[in-house]
Motif scaffolding. Sequence first.
Motif, PDB file in Angstrom:
ATOM      1  N   MET A 115     -33.708  42.211  24.947  1.00  0.00           N
ATOM      2  CA  MET A 115     -32.760  41.103  24.898  1.00  0.00           C
ATOM      3  C   MET A 115     -32.316  40.784  23.486  1.00  0.00           C
ATOM      4  O   MET A 115     -31.134  40.585  23.220  1.00  0.00           O
ATOM      5  CB  MET A 115     -33.377  39.851  25.540  1.00  0.00           C
ATOM      6  CG  MET A 115     -33.359  39.936  27.037  1.00  0.00           C
ATOM      7  SD  MET A 115     -34.130  38.579  27.920  1.00  0.00           S
ATOM      8  CE  MET A 115     -33.761  37.187  26.959  1.00  0.00           C
ATOM      9  N   THR A 121     -29.858  41.594  29.442  1.00  0.00           N
ATOM     10  CA  THR A 121     -30.563  40.461  30.061  1.00  0.00           C
ATOM     11  C   THR A 121     -31.563  41.018  31.058  1.00  0.00           C
ATOM     12  O   THR A 121     -31.198  41.765  31.939  1.00  0.00           O
ATOM     13  CB  THR A 121     -29.605  39.537  30.840  1.00  0.00           C
ATOM     14  OG1 THR A 121     -28.297  40.040  30.732  1.00  0.00           O
ATOM     15  CG2 THR A 121     -29.678  38.145  30.331  1.00  0.00           C
ATOM     16  N   LEU A 317     -39.344  34.146  34.155  1.00  0.00           N
ATOM     17  CA  LEU A 317     -38.645  33.074  33.454  1.00  0.00           C
ATOM     18  C   LEU A 317     -39.462  32.594  32.271  1.00  0.00           C
ATOM     19  O   LEU A 317     -38.930  32.342  31.175  1.00  0.00           O
ATOM     20  CB  LEU A 317     -38.450  31.913  34.432  1.00  0.00           C
ATOM     21  CG  LEU A 317     -37.107  31.248  34.391  1.00  0.00           C
ATOM     22  CD1 LEU A 317     -36.046  32.264  34.652  1.00  0.00           C
ATOM     23  CD2 LEU A 317     -37.044  30.160  35.437  1.00  0.00           C
ATOM     24  N   VAL A 320     -39.034  35.023  29.453  1.00  0.00           N
ATOM     25  CA  VAL A 320     -37.738  34.877  28.783  1.00  0.00           C
ATOM     26  C   VAL A 320     -37.765  33.658  27.870  1.00  0.00           C
ATOM     27  O   VAL A 320     -37.275  33.688  26.739  1.00  0.00           O
ATOM     28  CB  VAL A 320     -36.590  34.746  29.814  1.00  0.00           C
ATOM     29  CG1 VAL A 320     -35.305  34.364  29.127  1.00  0.00           C
ATOM     30  CG2 VAL A 320     -36.406  36.043  30.564  1.00  0.00           C
ATOM     31  N   SER A 321     -38.381  32.580  28.348  1.00  0.00           N
ATOM     32  CA  SER A 321     -38.390  31.385  27.506  1.00  0.00           C
ATOM     33  C   SER A 321     -39.307  31.549  26.303  1.00  0.00           C
ATOM     34  O   SER A 321     -39.034  30.962  25.254  1.00  0.00           O
ATOM     35  CB  SER A 321     -38.752  30.131  28.291  1.00  0.00           C
ATOM     36  OG  SER A 321     -39.709  30.394  29.240  1.00  0.00           O
ATOM     37  N   ILE A 324     -37.082  33.169  23.806  1.00  0.00           N
ATOM     38  CA  ILE A 324     -36.093  32.244  23.255  1.00  0.00           C
ATOM     39  C   ILE A 324     -36.754  31.192  22.394  1.00  0.00           C
ATOM     40  O   ILE A 324     -36.267  30.836  21.317  1.00  0.00           O
ATOM     41  CB  ILE A 324     -35.279  31.604  24.391  1.00  0.00           C
ATOM     42  CG1 ILE A 324     -34.448  32.677  25.065  1.00  0.00           C
ATOM     43  CG2 ILE A 324     -34.414  30.490  23.863  1.00  0.00           C
ATOM     44  CD1 ILE A 324     -33.347  32.157  25.917  1.00  0.00           C
ATOM     45  N   ILE A 328     -34.931  34.178  19.358  1.00  0.00           N
ATOM     46  CA  ILE A 328     -34.600  35.456  19.985  1.00  0.00           C
ATOM     47  C   ILE A 328     -34.301  36.503  18.924  1.00  0.00           C
ATOM     48  O   ILE A 328     -33.550  36.275  17.990  1.00  0.00           O
ATOM     49  CB  ILE A 328     -33.424  35.272  20.969  1.00  0.00           C
ATOM     50  CG1 ILE A 328     -33.251  36.538  21.790  1.00  0.00           C
ATOM     51  CG2 ILE A 328     -32.139  34.934  20.259  1.00  0.00           C
ATOM     52  CD1 ILE A 328     -32.387  36.326  22.988  1.00  0.00           C
ATOM     53  N   VAL A 363     -38.692  23.241  27.159  1.00  0.00           N
ATOM     54  CA  VAL A 363     -37.682  24.279  26.958  1.00  0.00           C
ATOM     55  C   VAL A 363     -36.293  23.673  26.889  1.00  0.00           C
ATOM     56  O   VAL A 363     -35.466  24.057  26.058  1.00  0.00           O
ATOM     57  CB  VAL A 363     -37.753  25.336  28.082  1.00  0.00           C
ATOM     58  CG1 VAL A 363     -36.642  26.339  27.916  1.00  0.00           C
ATOM     59  CG2 VAL A 363     -39.088  26.031  28.050  1.00  0.00           C
ATOM     60  N   LEU A 367     -33.795  24.045  23.785  1.00  0.00           N
ATOM     61  CA  LEU A 367     -32.481  24.652  23.954  1.00  0.00           C
ATOM     62  C   LEU A 367     -31.364  23.726  23.514  1.00  0.00           C
ATOM     63  O   LEU A 367     -30.340  24.181  23.008  1.00  0.00           O
ATOM     64  CB  LEU A 367     -32.267  25.051  25.416  1.00  0.00           C
ATOM     65  CG  LEU A 367     -33.017  26.303  25.844  1.00  0.00           C
ATOM     66  CD1 LEU A 367     -32.848  26.509  27.323  1.00  0.00           C
ATOM     67  CD2 LEU A 367     -32.504  27.507  25.083  1.00  0.00           C
ATOM     68  N   PRO A 371     -31.643  25.503  19.280  1.00  0.00           N
ATOM     69  CA  PRO A 371     -31.430  26.703  20.089  1.00  0.00           C
ATOM     70  C   PRO A 371     -31.809  27.997  19.392  1.00  0.00           C
ATOM     71  O   PRO A 371     -31.924  29.027  20.050  1.00  0.00           O
ATOM     72  CB  PRO A 371     -29.930  26.673  20.395  1.00  0.00           C
ATOM     73  CG  PRO A 371     -29.334  25.681  19.495  1.00  0.00           C
ATOM     74  CD  PRO A 371     -30.390  24.797  18.974  1.00  0.00           C
TER      75      PRO A 371
END
Lengths: 388, 394, 303
Positions: A115, A121, A317, A320-321, A324, A328, A363, A367, A371
Motif C-alpha cells: 500500500m 489497496t 482492517l 490497514v489501520s 496508516i 503510510i 483511528v 485520520l 492523517p
Amino acid sequence: MTPTSRTLVRVPVWPLFVAVAFAAVALTALVLIENQKLLGAALAITAAVCFCAARFGGVAATEVAASENPWLLRGLITVASLAVIFVLRDDNFGLLMLATVLIYATICLGLTVQMGYAGLTNFAAAAFAGTGGYTAAMLGQQGGLPDALVLVCGGLVAVFIGSLLILPVLRTRGHYGALTTMAFGVMFNVFLDANDFFGGPQGLKLPGINLFGWDFTNDIHIFGLVLSSYVNYVILTGILTALAMIFVGLLDRSWVGVWFDVVRLDETAASVFGLKIAYWKVLAFTIGNFLAGLMGAVYAKMTGFIAPANFTFGDSLVMVSIVILGGIGNRWGVLPAALIVVLLPEKLQFIQEYRLIFYAVLVIAILTMRPDGLVARRVRKLHTEASA
Amino acid sequence: MGTISKRGLAALAVASVLPLAFGSFSAAFAKDKVKIAFVGPLTGAISPHGIGGRNSAELAVKLMNAEPSTKYEYELVVLDDECKPNVGVQVVTKIASDRSIIAAIPHYCSATAIATVDIFNRFKMPMVVWAAVLPEITYAKKYPEVHRVSGILIGQNRIGAQFMKARGYKKFVSFADSTDYGKSMNKYFTQFTLENGNEILGSFSVPPDQQDLSAELTKIKELNPEVIYFGGLTPLGARLRTQMAKFGINAQLEGNSGIMGDAFVNAAGPELAEGTLTFFDSPPLSKMPGGKMFSDAYKAAGYSEPPEAYGPFAYVATRLVMETIEKVGPDRAKVTTDLGDVKDRPSIVGPVTFDDHGQNITPLTTSYVVQDGKWVVWEESEYVSGKRKLKNLP
Amino acid sequence: MGMIGQHLLNGLMQGTIYGLVAMGFTIFFGVMNVIKFSHGDVLTLGAFGGLVAVWAANALGLSVPLQFIVALCVAMALTAVVGAGISHFLIMPLRNAPPLNMLLMTMMVGTAIREAIRLFFPNGTNPQRFPELLPAGGFNIGPSFFRTDAIILIIAGAASIGAVYWIINHSKFGLAMRAVAEDTETARVMGINFGRIIPLTFALGSITAGFAGMIYALYYSEINYSMGLLLAVIGFTAAIVGGLGNIWGAIIGGYLFAGLQTFVVAAMPSMSDYKNVFAFVLIIVLITWRPTGLLAERGSERV
C-alpha cells in the motif's frame, strides 16, 4: 568542488543510544506492569517523552544518526532486545504478546510494501496470513516436513493464492481494487467456516515449532538461568522482523523503491516512461503476501490453534489501520503502531470491554487530525555525489 | 563504653521478641490469597448461560471465604471466552501460563473446551469443566488435569431416542451446528434413533451464527418429518424455532441440553417454545439435594440474572476446586493428583465421582418439556396426563 | 424442482434488501465520491431504533398496524439524522483527503456504531427478538409456501426502491442532487444550495438503510448488533458490480447477488453454506471482466 557530507559534518551518535535505551525501557515497563494506575502513569510519561522528542528535534537527530550509522543501530537494537528478553524471561504471557506484536508488525511491513510503496489497496492482509497459517496446519497434520520448510511454504501458498487475485487487482483501481481484496477476504472466511476439510468453525490444532531439532516448547537453560519457552518464539519473530525490515529498507532505497513510488504516484506518467506497471505491482503484491503468509504460519504454530475467526475482515482492517496509524509508507512506523494496537488493549483491563470502540474512535481521531500518521514518511532524498 | 545492665538486656530481649509475637498474631488473621479462574461466555448470544455460571462460581467463592475455618482466601479471576474456540485458546493460554493461578473452572461451550484441553495439559493446570458436554473433552485423551462435573451428551441422546420411540414418532430430521458439539450430537442422535428402529429423512449442518435458514427449511418442508431434532446451542435453536414457524413447518422440536434454560424460552417467545422437548443430565433445582440452599443463597446474594441450567454445576466445580486446595495447598501438581481421587464427594447436585478420565459418572438424565414458558419435568407436566398434546403425534 | 417458487421468493426478498443498501452506497458515491462504509451499521441502528419504537408503542397500547407505522417512521428518521450527521461532521470536512483514509474512517465509524449498540443497548450482545407486526401464516401454491409477510415486504421494498428512483430522476430535489454529483462547481454557480443539498442527499441515502433494516427485522424476527456488516459488504459489492454512481446498476447488482446466492442454494442444496463463496468468486470474475462495473461508471480521469 562540492564536499560530501561524510567528511565535514560529524553527526552526534548519542541520540541513537538514548533512543534505543528509552524504547527498550518503555517496552519492558509496559509489558511488565500489571497495576493499572502505574501503567497509566507509565504510558503518560512515555507519550510525553515522545512528544517532547518530536518537538525539540530529538527524532530528527535520531533519524540522521541512524541513517549515518546503520551498523551501530543494528548492534544497539540487538543488545537492547537481548536485555529486554532477559528481563522478561519469566513472563510467559508478556513474551507471547511481544511475539504477537512482532508478527503483526511484519505482516504490516508487507502491507506497507503493497500500500505504501506501490499504492495497491489490500483489505485482505489477514486472509493471506490465514492462508499461511492453514498451510502450516495442513502440513503439520501430514507430518514429515521440517518446520523451516513449513513456514516458507506458508509464505509461498499465500503468494500462490495472491496470484489468483492478480488479474482483478491489476485491472481495477481505487475503490474497485478495494472491493476485490475485500470480497476475497470475506470469501476466504466464509469458505473456511463452511468447509469441514479445513476444520470448519471449530478450527485446527497445530504442533509447536521444532526448528532444526530444537523444540520450541522447551525452556531455555542458559548460564544457569531458565528462560520461558516463549523466548524461543520471541527470538524467532525478532529475527524474522529484523530481516524483513532490512529487506524492505533495501527495497525502499534501491531503484526498485523509486519505481514503486512512480507507479504509485502517477501510473500514466510511469507507463509513458516505459515502466511495466503490471510487473512492479505484481512484485509488490507478492512480497507483501509472502511476508503475511510466513508470519501467519508462525502465529498459528505459536498459539497451537487456528480458526477462521482469527482472520476476519475486521482483522484485515486492523492491519490497514496499523499501517496508516504508523504513517503510510514509513516502515519504522509499523512498530510503535503495532505495539499500541496489539499490546495496549491487552494491558488496559478497564477498557477490555470497550477496546474496539476505543480503537475505532482513536483511528477516527488520527485520520481527522493527524492523517500522516505517527511517524510520517520522509520525502525521498536522492544523494547526488558530484565527482571531484 | 558502658556495659548493658541485665535489666537492659532483658528489656532488649522482650523488645525484640514482641514484634515477632505480634507478627505471628496478625499472620493468624491474614489468610494467604489463592487465585482460581472461571472461564465462560460472558458476551455474545450465549451470555445468559455464562453469566449464570459466573454468578454461581462467585457465590461459591463468597460462601467459602465467609467460613472462618478455611486456610486460604480465594480470589476468582473471571475471563470471557465468547463461546469462540480462538478466544478460548487466547484466554486459557493467559491463565495457564500464569503460575499464580492454581486451577480453573472452564467452559460452557464444547467447541471452545475441546480446543483448549491441550493447553491445560501443556501448562499442567488442573481444571474442572462446569458445563461442556462433548464426550471427547474427557475421553479423547487421558489428561490428568482434565475433569468434569456435568454429564456427557451420550446419555441424553440415548434417553431421548427411547423417549421419542415410546411416544410413537417414526420420521426424524436432524439439524445440528457444524462445530464438534453439533457433530457429536448428531452422531449419537443418529446412532440411537436408528437403533430404536426409526427413520432419519435428512441431516443438516450449519455454522452456529448463520442468520438465514431458508435454504435448509425449504428442504425440510419438502421432506415433511414428524420431528426435527436440534443439536446446537440456544441462539441457533431459537432461530430455528422462529423461522420454522414462519415457513409453516409443524414438526415437533426435540432439543438437547444446549437449549435448556430460560434463555431459549425468552429468545423464541413462550408461545413458540411451548411443547419443546429436551433431555438434560440433571433433575431440576428443586429436586437436587442442595437445591434449596443454593437458590436461597443465590437470591440472597442479589444477582439479577438467573443461574440458568448449569449454574449449580459451576457452583459444584468451584467448591470442589477450593476444597481440594484447602486439603493439599495451592500447588497445581498436588491439586491434580487429589482431584483424581474424587469418590462420592457430597455436593449440591448429589455425590460426585470421577472415573479414570476425570468424568463425573453420577448425573442422571431427566426429560423436560416447555409448559407456559417454563421447563417442567415431563412426568409432572400436563403432557403426560394428556391434557396437552405434543405436535404431530402419530 | 417444485420448490422453484420458494427459492424465487427467498431470492426476491434478499435482493430487495441488498438493492436498498446498494442504492444508498451509490447515492453517497455519486454525490460526494465517498464510499460510506458505515451504511450497514446505520442500518442496524435503524433496526434497533425501530425495536425500541415498537416496545414504546406497545407499552402505550397502540394497535399493531399503528406500531408498524411508528416503528418504520422512527427507523427512517433515526437513520436519516445519523447519516446526515456523519456526513456533516466527519465526511465533509475531510472531502479532500486521500480516498483510502476516507474509506478507513467510514469503516471505523461503522465499527464505533456497532460497538456502541453492543455495549450500551441492554443485553446488546445477544440477538434481540423483533415482534411480529405483519400478519403471520401464508398460502400454498403447489409445494411452495408463500409467506404473507414476505410478499408484503417484497412489495413494500420494491415500492421504496421505486420511490427513491423517482425522487432522484423526476423531482426537483433529485435534479439538484444529480447536478451536484455531475459537477459541484457549476451546480453552485447555478444557484443550488450546496450546504443544504448535501445533508439532504445523505439523509435520503440513509433512509434506504432504515427501510432495509426494518424489512430485515420483520422478515427474520431477529436483530443483532453485527447484522449490518455482511449486508454492507454485499451492498457495496452490488453497487460496484452495477457501476458506482448508477442507481439502476445498484438495484440490478443487489438482485444479481441475491440471484447468485439463490442459484447456488437451489442447484446444490448440500453446498448451501457455500452460497456466499460462489457469489463472491463470481463477483471477482465480473469485476475483472468489467473493471468499472456492469453499467459503466460515467467518469473520466485527469491525466
